[in-house]
Design an enzyme around this catalytic site. Structure first.
Site, PDB file in Angstrom:
ATOM      1  CE1 TYR A 151       4.013  65.301  54.336  1.00 14.02           C
ATOM      2  CE2 TYR A 151       2.020  64.231  55.140  1.00 14.02           C
ATOM      3  CZ  TYR A 151       3.072  65.110  55.337  1.00 14.02           C
ATOM      4  OH  TYR A 151       3.171  65.800  56.523  1.00 14.02           O
TER       5      TYR A 151
ATOM      6  CB  SER B 205       2.358  63.190  59.643  1.00 13.01           C
ATOM      7  OG  SER B 205       1.020  63.532  59.356  1.00 13.01           O
TER       8      SER B 205
HETATM    9  P1  NAD Z   1       5.913  74.360  56.049  1.00 15.32           P
HETATM   10  O1  NAD Z   1       5.629  74.450  54.609  1.00 15.32           O
HETATM   11  O2  NAD Z   1       5.929  75.613  56.819  1.00 15.32           O
HETATM   12  O3  NAD Z   1       7.305  73.625  56.295  1.00 15.32           O
HETATM   13  C1  NAD Z   1       7.834  72.669  55.441  1.00 15.32           C
HETATM   14  C2  NAD Z   1       9.219  73.146  55.040  1.00 15.32           C
HETATM   15  O4  NAD Z   1       9.870  72.101  54.323  1.00 15.32           O
HETATM   16  C3  NAD Z   1       9.218  74.341  54.120  1.00 15.32           C
HETATM   17  O5  NAD Z   1       9.204  75.565  54.812  1.00 15.32           O
HETATM   18  C4  NAD Z   1      10.506  74.147  53.338  1.00 15.32           C
HETATM   19  O6  NAD Z   1      11.540  74.961  53.876  1.00 15.32           O
HETATM   20  C5  NAD Z   1      10.871  72.695  53.547  1.00 15.32           C
HETATM   21  N1  NAD Z   1      10.996  72.043  52.241  1.00 15.32           N
HETATM   22  C6  NAD Z   1      10.030  71.620  51.413  1.00 15.32           C
HETATM   23  N2  NAD Z   1      10.574  71.147  50.279  1.00 15.32           N
HETATM   24  C7  NAD Z   1      11.917  71.271  50.417  1.00 15.32           C
HETATM   25  C8  NAD Z   1      13.034  70.971  49.592  1.00 15.32           C
HETATM   26  N3  NAD Z   1      12.878  70.443  48.355  1.00 15.32           N
HETATM   27  N4  NAD Z   1      14.267  71.256  50.048  1.00 15.32           N
HETATM   28  C9  NAD Z   1      14.457  71.807  51.274  1.00 15.32           C
HETATM   29  N5  NAD Z   1      13.442  72.110  52.107  1.00 15.32           N
HETATM   30  C10 NAD Z   1      12.195  71.848  51.667  1.00 15.32           C
HETATM   31  O7  NAD Z   1       4.857  73.338  56.647  1.00 15.32           O
HETATM   32  P2  NAD Z   1       4.725  72.613  58.079  1.00 15.32           P
HETATM   33  O8  NAD Z   1       3.354  72.116  58.095  1.00 15.32           O
HETATM   34  O9  NAD Z   1       5.220  73.449  59.172  1.00 15.32           O
HETATM   35  O10 NAD Z   1       5.661  71.361  57.903  1.00 15.32           O
HETATM   36  C11 NAD Z   1       6.687  71.029  58.806  1.00 15.32           C
HETATM   37  C12 NAD Z   1       6.684  69.533  59.029  1.00 15.32           C
HETATM   38  O11 NAD Z   1       5.496  69.178  59.715  1.00 15.32           O
HETATM   39  C13 NAD Z   1       6.750  68.694  57.764  1.00 15.32           C
HETATM   40  O12 NAD Z   1       7.628  67.609  57.972  1.00 15.32           O
HETATM   41  C14 NAD Z   1       5.339  68.175  57.642  1.00 15.32           C
HETATM   42  O13 NAD Z   1       5.285  66.936  56.958  1.00 15.32           O
HETATM   43  C15 NAD Z   1       4.957  68.028  59.090  1.00 15.32           C
HETATM   44  N6  NAD Z   1       3.529  67.945  59.355  1.00 15.32           N
HETATM   45  C16 NAD Z   1       2.724  69.005  59.104  1.00 15.32           C
HETATM   46  C17 NAD Z   1       1.373  68.891  59.373  1.00 15.32           C
HETATM   47  C18 NAD Z   1       0.411  70.021  59.114  1.00 15.32           C
HETATM   48  O14 NAD Z   1      -0.799  69.813  59.234  1.00 15.32           O
HETATM   49  N7  NAD Z   1       0.852  71.207  58.774  1.00 15.32           N
HETATM   50  C19 NAD Z   1       0.853  67.705  59.897  1.00 15.32           C
HETATM   51  C20 NAD Z   1       1.706  66.648  60.135  1.00 15.32           C
HETATM   52  C21 NAD Z   1       3.048  66.784  59.862  1.00 15.32           C
END
Ligand code: NAD
Ligand code: MG
Length: 293
Positions: free
Chosen positions: A198, A185
């Site tokens: 986080y 991230s």
């Molecule tokens: P999202 O909520 O769609 O995806 C995160 C997923 O993590 C969830 O769908 C869930 O299936 C899984 N998860 C959470 N807790 C869990 C647990 N206890 N056991 C198993 N699975 C679990 O959100 P996203 O934003 O698409 O996130 C995907 C990745 O992108 C993550 O690693 C997040 O840190 C990263 N990210 C997101 C952003 C943003 O702005 N959305 C920015 C930087 C990084």
């Protein structure tokens, strides 16, 4: 050929305040974000490959799973049981791309599940060539003192232990030509005061991917990371941000808007495919213009 202005190529995300329970559902996001169902076009870049995408039910993971299928890969997705409705949509999209889809719900705080997930994915797919470590939890807190020991432990268990255990289990199956992609991230470099735990895990994953890349390239396995900026996904309204940051989410990015999950798909396809054969230990920022070191 038509030129597309990156500021306006996708529908503007301009969310009102909204709250979901953790882990949140794509289906309840307002506005909906683009995970590629009607926008991602594949070019056979992953033909015949077998991929596991954790957190593949929604957001970035869903966009990656759908893109991989449209590039010709069979895909297994992992997610929490309460996310089944989101997972169903992704499974349908993978199958409509003519590829095999497998679903393995479970919780990353459970060490046995992490290992079983890999074994069952390998069994169903008939091997494993691409591992996308994408599942994470993000729960905001006012400051360090507001983070309970239990919350800290859970975030570290899901984001660090979970990724570690899945990757370790996968290594027994990965052959030369395989690719591991971590999801870091912009928070790894510019941590928000409200996301201390986080952000720390995202820096840890970024570091792990670089160290592991040096170690595994000797076995012909490439390891890289993607570092997203603000992307409109269910992570954000399900306690990922204080409500005042949901309103106008992403507008602070230099590009002036939040990203859609499908805008990450190309980065993962690149790092998974032979097009990045000389790339290992790299972190590809997809940040809407915020520079990364
Ligand atoms: P999202 O909520 O769609 O995806 C995160 C997923 O993590 C969830 O769908 C869930 O299936 C899984 N998860 C959470 N807790 C869990 C647990 N206890 N056991 C198993 N699975 C679990 O959100 P996203 O934003 O698409 O996130 C995907 C990745 O992108 C993550 O690693 C997040 O840190 C990263 N990210 C997101 C952003 C943003 O702005 N959305 C920015 C930087 C990084
Ligand atoms: Mg989800």
């Amino acid at each position: 050929m038509t030129l597309n202005d990156p500021r306006t190529i996708y529908p503007t995300v301009n969310p009102q305040k909204q709250k979901q329970d953790e882990p949140g559902l794509d289906q309840e996001l307002a506005p909906q974000s683009d995970i590629g169902v009607s926008s991602y076009v594949g070019h056979d870049r992953l033909k015949g490959r077998k991929a596991l995408v954790t957190g593949g039910d929604s957001g970035i993971g869903a966009a990656v799973a759908i893109a991989f299928a449209r590039e010709g890969a069979d895909v297994a997705i992992a997610y929490l049981p309460e996310e089944q409705v989101d997972a169903d949509r992704v499974i349908k999209a993978i199958e409509e791309a003519g590829q095999q889809a497998f679903a393995f719900p479970g919780d990353f705080t459970d060490a046995d599940y992490c290992r079983k997930l890999v074994e069952e994915s390998v069994g169903a797919l008939g091997g494993l060539d691409i591992l996308v470590n994408n599942a994470s939890r993000q729960v905001w807190s006012e400051d360090l003192e507001a983070i309970s020991d239990e919350e800290f432990d859970k975030t570290v268990k899901v984001n660090l232990y979970g990724n570690f255990r899945v990757t370790k289990a996968a290594l027994a199956h990965l052959k030369p030509g395989s690719s591991i992609i971590f999801t870091s991230s912009i928070q790894a470099y510019n941590p928000s005061p409200t996301l201390l735990d986080y952000a720390m895990t995202k820096a840890g994953l970024n570091n792990l991917s670089k160290g592991l890349a040096t170690s595994l390239i000797e076995r012909g396995i490439r390891v890289n990371s993607v570092a997203p900026g603000p992307i409109w996904t269910p992570l954000q309204p399900s306690h990922g941000q204080p409500q005042e940051k949901i309103e106008g989410f992403g507008t602070h990015a230099p590009i002036g808007r939040a990203g859609h999950p499908v805008e990450l798909a190309g980065a993962y396809v690149y790092l998974a495919s032979d097009e990045s054969s000389y790339v290992a230990g790299e972190t590809l920022g997809v940040t809407g213009g915020t520079p990364t070191p």
